[in-house]
Design an enzyme around this catalytic site. Structure first.
Site, PDB file in Angstrom:
ATOM      1  N   CYS A 156     119.108  39.476  41.678  1.00  0.00           N
ATOM      2  CA  CYS A 156     118.056  39.989  42.570  1.00  0.00           C
ATOM      3  C   CYS A 156     116.867  40.580  41.822  1.00  0.00           C
ATOM      4  O   CYS A 156     115.840  40.883  42.426  1.00  0.00           O
ATOM      5  CB  CYS A 156     118.635  41.027  43.524  1.00  0.00           C
ATOM      6  SG  CYS A 156     119.642  40.266  44.795  1.00  0.00           S
TER       7      CYS A 156
HETATM    8  C1  LIG Z   1     127.085  45.085  53.170  1.00  0.00           C
HETATM    9  C2  LIG Z   1     126.799  46.328  53.976  1.00  0.00           C
HETATM   10  C3  LIG Z   1     125.692  46.063  54.986  1.00  0.00           C
HETATM   11  C4  LIG Z   1     128.060  46.694  54.759  1.00  0.00           C
HETATM   12  O1  LIG Z   1     127.855  47.902  55.466  1.00  0.00           O
HETATM   13  P1  LIG Z   1     128.932  49.083  55.366  1.00  0.00           P
HETATM   14  O2  LIG Z   1     128.458  50.158  56.247  1.00  0.00           O
HETATM   15  O3  LIG Z   1     129.141  49.402  53.923  1.00  0.00           O
HETATM   16  O4  LIG Z   1     130.175  48.425  56.022  1.00  0.00           O
HETATM   17  P2  LIG Z   1     131.668  48.252  55.464  1.00  0.00           P
HETATM   18  O5  LIG Z   1     131.733  47.008  54.646  1.00  0.00           O
HETATM   19  O6  LIG Z   1     132.142  49.522  54.851  1.00  0.00           O
HETATM   20  O7  LIG Z   1     132.419  48.026  56.813  1.00  0.00           O
HETATM   21  C5  LIG Z   1     132.517  49.029  57.845  1.00  0.00           C
HETATM   22  C6  LIG Z   1     133.447  48.523  58.919  1.00  0.00           C
HETATM   23  O8  LIG Z   1     132.819  47.449  59.635  1.00  0.00           O
HETATM   24  C7  LIG Z   1     133.633  46.269  59.579  1.00  0.00           C
HETATM   25  N1  LIG Z   1     132.789  45.076  59.462  1.00  0.00           N
HETATM   26  C8  LIG Z   1     132.412  44.446  58.344  1.00  0.00           C
HETATM   27  N2  LIG Z   1     131.655  43.386  58.644  1.00  0.00           N
HETATM   28  C9  LIG Z   1     131.557  43.348  59.976  1.00  0.00           C
HETATM   29  C10 LIG Z   1     130.893  42.484  60.880  1.00  0.00           C
HETATM   30  N3  LIG Z   1     130.185  41.443  60.448  1.00  0.00           N
HETATM   31  N4  LIG Z   1     130.987  42.746  62.199  1.00  0.00           N
HETATM   32  C11 LIG Z   1     131.704  43.805  62.650  1.00  0.00           C
HETATM   33  N5  LIG Z   1     132.339  44.662  61.850  1.00  0.00           N
HETATM   34  C12 LIG Z   1     132.275  44.436  60.522  1.00  0.00           C
HETATM   35  C13 LIG Z   1     134.489  46.455  58.339  1.00  0.00           C
HETATM   36  O9  LIG Z   1     135.658  45.704  58.432  1.00  0.00           O
HETATM   37  C14 LIG Z   1     134.745  47.963  58.360  1.00  0.00           C
HETATM   38  O10 LIG Z   1     135.761  48.230  59.268  1.00  0.00           O
HETATM   39  P3  LIG Z   1     136.816  49.418  58.999  1.00  0.00           P
HETATM   40  O11 LIG Z   1     135.979  50.662  58.952  1.00  0.00           O
HETATM   41  O12 LIG Z   1     137.724  49.325  60.145  1.00  0.00           O
HETATM   42  O13 LIG Z   1     137.433  49.094  57.679  1.00  0.00           O
HETATM   43  C15 LIG Z   1     126.384  47.496  53.068  1.00  0.00           C
HETATM   44  O14 LIG Z   1     127.507  47.974  52.356  1.00  0.00           O
HETATM   45  C16 LIG Z   1     125.299  47.124  52.093  1.00  0.00           C
HETATM   46  O15 LIG Z   1     124.243  46.629  52.435  1.00  0.00           O
HETATM   47  N6  LIG Z   1     125.530  47.437  50.801  1.00  0.00           N
HETATM   48  C17 LIG Z   1     124.581  47.188  49.752  1.00  0.00           C
HETATM   49  C18 LIG Z   1     124.547  45.748  49.522  1.00  0.00           C
HETATM   50  C19 LIG Z   1     123.536  45.297  48.523  1.00  0.00           C
HETATM   51  O16 LIG Z   1     122.509  45.851  48.360  1.00  0.00           O
HETATM   52  N7  LIG Z   1     123.865  44.253  47.871  1.00  0.00           N
HETATM   53  C20 LIG Z   1     123.021  43.643  46.972  1.00  0.00           C
HETATM   54  C21 LIG Z   1     123.201  42.214  47.178  1.00  0.00           C
HETATM   55  S1  LIG Z   1     122.115  41.365  46.205  1.00  0.00           S
END
Ligand SMILES: CC(C)(COP(=O)(O)OP(=O)(O)OC[C@H]1O[C@@H](n2cnc3c(N)ncnc32)[C@H](O)[C@@H]1OP(=O)(O)O)[C@@H](O)C(=O)NCCC(=O)NCCS
Length: 373
Positions: A156
C-alpha cells in the site's frame, strides 16, 4: 538544489460499481451454497458453517460504501467469486499497462507534457501481473517515453515510495521528468469468499508527473518539500502468492495465496506508527501538524484515519483537513492517498502546505510533504 515539483496527476476509474448490498447478496448466496454442500460435515461437527456478511457491519467497521472493479460479473457469481479476465496475447497491451496508460495520459495532459518528454516510468503497485518484462517498460513504450522504466512493489505504500525515487532521480539529475503509475487491480488478490475482508478493496489506477521546476510548463505546481519512508516487518498483512508456489506442490487456490490480514492488530499497530511517522517528518521540516492545510491519507479505514488525525492534531478534523475517498473507492492499496490528492487539492492556494501519507503491508509508511507554488 534543484526544485522538484508535481505538475499533474491522473486517474483511471473502472467502469463497474459494486455496492455493499450487491456484494453482501453475492457473498451470502455463496455461503448458503457452501453450507448446503457441506451440510453433512457441518452436522457432524467436522466443518464450521459459514456465517453471513452484512452491509451494516461493513459500513460501520470500515466506512466503505461501494467499490469500482474492472470486471463485476465474475465477482458477484456465487459459483465463482473472483473477476473473470481473458488472457491476452503477448502482442497486446497487458491489463495493468492498459489502465496505467489511461491514468498516465490524464496526468501528462494535466502537466502539459507529451509522452516523449518523460524519461523515467515507475510502475508501483501492490501486485504485479507478471515477473517480466516490466509493466513500466510496456507503459514507457506505449507512451513513446524515453529513458528507463521499472516495476516496484511496497504494497500500500508503493506510490509514496515511488515518488521518493522519482524526486531523488530528478534532484540528482538522472531524469528530468518522471512518471509514477499505480495500477491497482486489487479485485484479483482479494479473497471475495472471506467475510472478514471481502468488502475491503477496489480497482483503480493513478499517475503522477514529477519534474524539475525550472523546465516545467504546468501552471499548477506542487513543490516537494520532503519525503520520508519507513518499514518495519510484520506478518499481519500477508499474501504468499509467488513464483515458488508451483514448486512447493501446494494448492494454488489456498487461502494464503490471496490477501489476508489480522485487521484488529493492523488497526492498533499502524495508527500509532503512521501518526509518529508524520510527526517526525513534519518536525524534520520545521512544521507543526496544524500548519498542514490538508492531509491526503491512505484510505483503508475511516476510523483509522480519524484516529491518526486525532493523534496528530489533538481534535476531531473534518473532510476539509483530511478528505475521504474510501466511501466511494474502498481501499485501493497504494493509489488511495493519490486519489485523495488528485480529487481534493483544487481549492488550496499558493503557499498552502499538504501531506500525502500511505501506510500498509510490510509494515510500510511513506509521506510526501508538498507546498502549492
Ligand atoms: C478489517 C476491519 C474493517 C474489521 O473491522 P473490526 O472492527 O476490526 O472487525 P473484526 O474483524 O474484529 O470483527 C468484529 C466482529 O464482526 C464479525 N464480522 C467480520 N466480518 C463481518 C462481516 N462482513 N459481516 C458481519 N460481521 C462480520 C467478526 O466475525 C467479529 O465477530 P465476533 O465479535 O463475534 O468475533 C478493520 O479491522 C480494519 O480496517 N483494520 C485495518 C485494516 C487495514 O488497514 N489494512 C490494510 C490493508 S492494506
Amino acid at each position: 538544489m534543484t526544485r522538484v515539483v508535481i505538475t499533474g496527476t491522473g486517474l483511471y476509474r473502472p467502469p463497474h460499481v459494486i455496492t455493499n448490498a450487491e456484494l453482501v447478496e453475492a457473498f451470502n448466496a455463496y455461503a448458503a451454497l457452501q453450507n448446503e454442500k457441506n451440510a453433512a460435515r457441518i452436522a457432524a461437527g467436522e466443518v464450521e458453517a459459514m456465517v453471513s456478511s452484512s452491509v451494516e457491519f461493513i459500513e460501520k467497521a470500515s466506512g466503505i460504501k461501494q467499490r469500482y472493479v474492472i470486471e463485476k460479473d465474475g465477482v458477484l457469481d456465487p459459483t465463482r467469486m473472483k473477476p473473470r479476465f481473458a488472457p491476452r496475447p503477448d502482442e497486446h497491451l497487458s491489463l495493468m499497462a492498459e489502465i496505467g496508460v489511461a491514468a498516465a495520459r490524464d496526468a501528462l495532459a494535466a502537466a502539459g507534457r507529451r509522452g516523449d518528454e518523460v524519461d523515467a516510468v515507475l510502475c508501483a503497485a501492490a501486485n504485479m501481473q507478471r515477473a517480466y518484462p516490466a509493466m513500466a517498460i510496456e507503459i514507457q513504450q506505449a507512451l513513446g517515453a524515453g529513458g528507463y522504466g521499472f516495476d516496484m512493489n511496497v504494497a500500500c505504500s508503493s506510490a509514496t515510495f515511488a515518488i521518493e525515487q522519482a524526486v531523488n532521480a530528478v534532484r540528482a539529475g538522472t531524469a528530468r521528468c518522471v512518471l509514477v503509475v499505480n495500477p491497482e487491480i486489487t479485485s484479483a488478490h482479494l479473497e471475495w469468499r472471506d467475510r472478514d475482508c471481502h468488502f475491503i478493496f477496489g480497482d483503480v489506477c493513478t499517475a503522477i508527473v514529477i519534474e524539475r521546476d525550472d523546465t516545467a510548463v504546468a501552471a499548477e505546481r506542487w513543490e516537494v518539500l520532503g519525503t520520508k519512508l519507513a518499514t518495519q516487518f510484520s506478518n499481519n498483512i500477508r499474501n504468499n502468492a509467488g513464483f515458488l508456489n508451483r514448486c512447493e506442490d501446494t494448492d494454488a487456490d489456498a487461502r494464503d495465496k490471496t490477501f489476508r490480514q489480522e485487521g484488529r492488530k493492523v488497526f492498533k499497530e499502524v495508527v500509532p506508527l503512521a501518526a509518529a511517522h508524520i510527526e517526525g517528518h513534519l518536525a524534520a521540516l520545521g512544521m507543526e501538524s496544524t500548519q498542514v492545510r490538508r492531509y491526503w491519507l491512505h484510505q483503508a479505514n475511516l476510523g483509522m484515519n480519524q484516529l491518526v488525525m486525532r493523534k496528530l492534531i489533538g481534535a476531531e478534523v473534518d473532510g476539509d483537513v483530511a478528505p475521504l475517498i474510501l466511501d466511494e473507492y474502498a481501499n485501493t492499496a497504494s493509489a488511495g492517498s493519490i486519489i485523495a490528492f488528485h480529487a481534493h487539492r483544487a481549492d488550496l492556494v499558493p503557499g498552502d502546505r499538504g501531506l500525502i501519507c500511505s501506510f500498509g503491508a510490510g509494515y510500510s509508511v511513506g509521506s510526501v510533504a508538498v507546498r502549492r507554488v
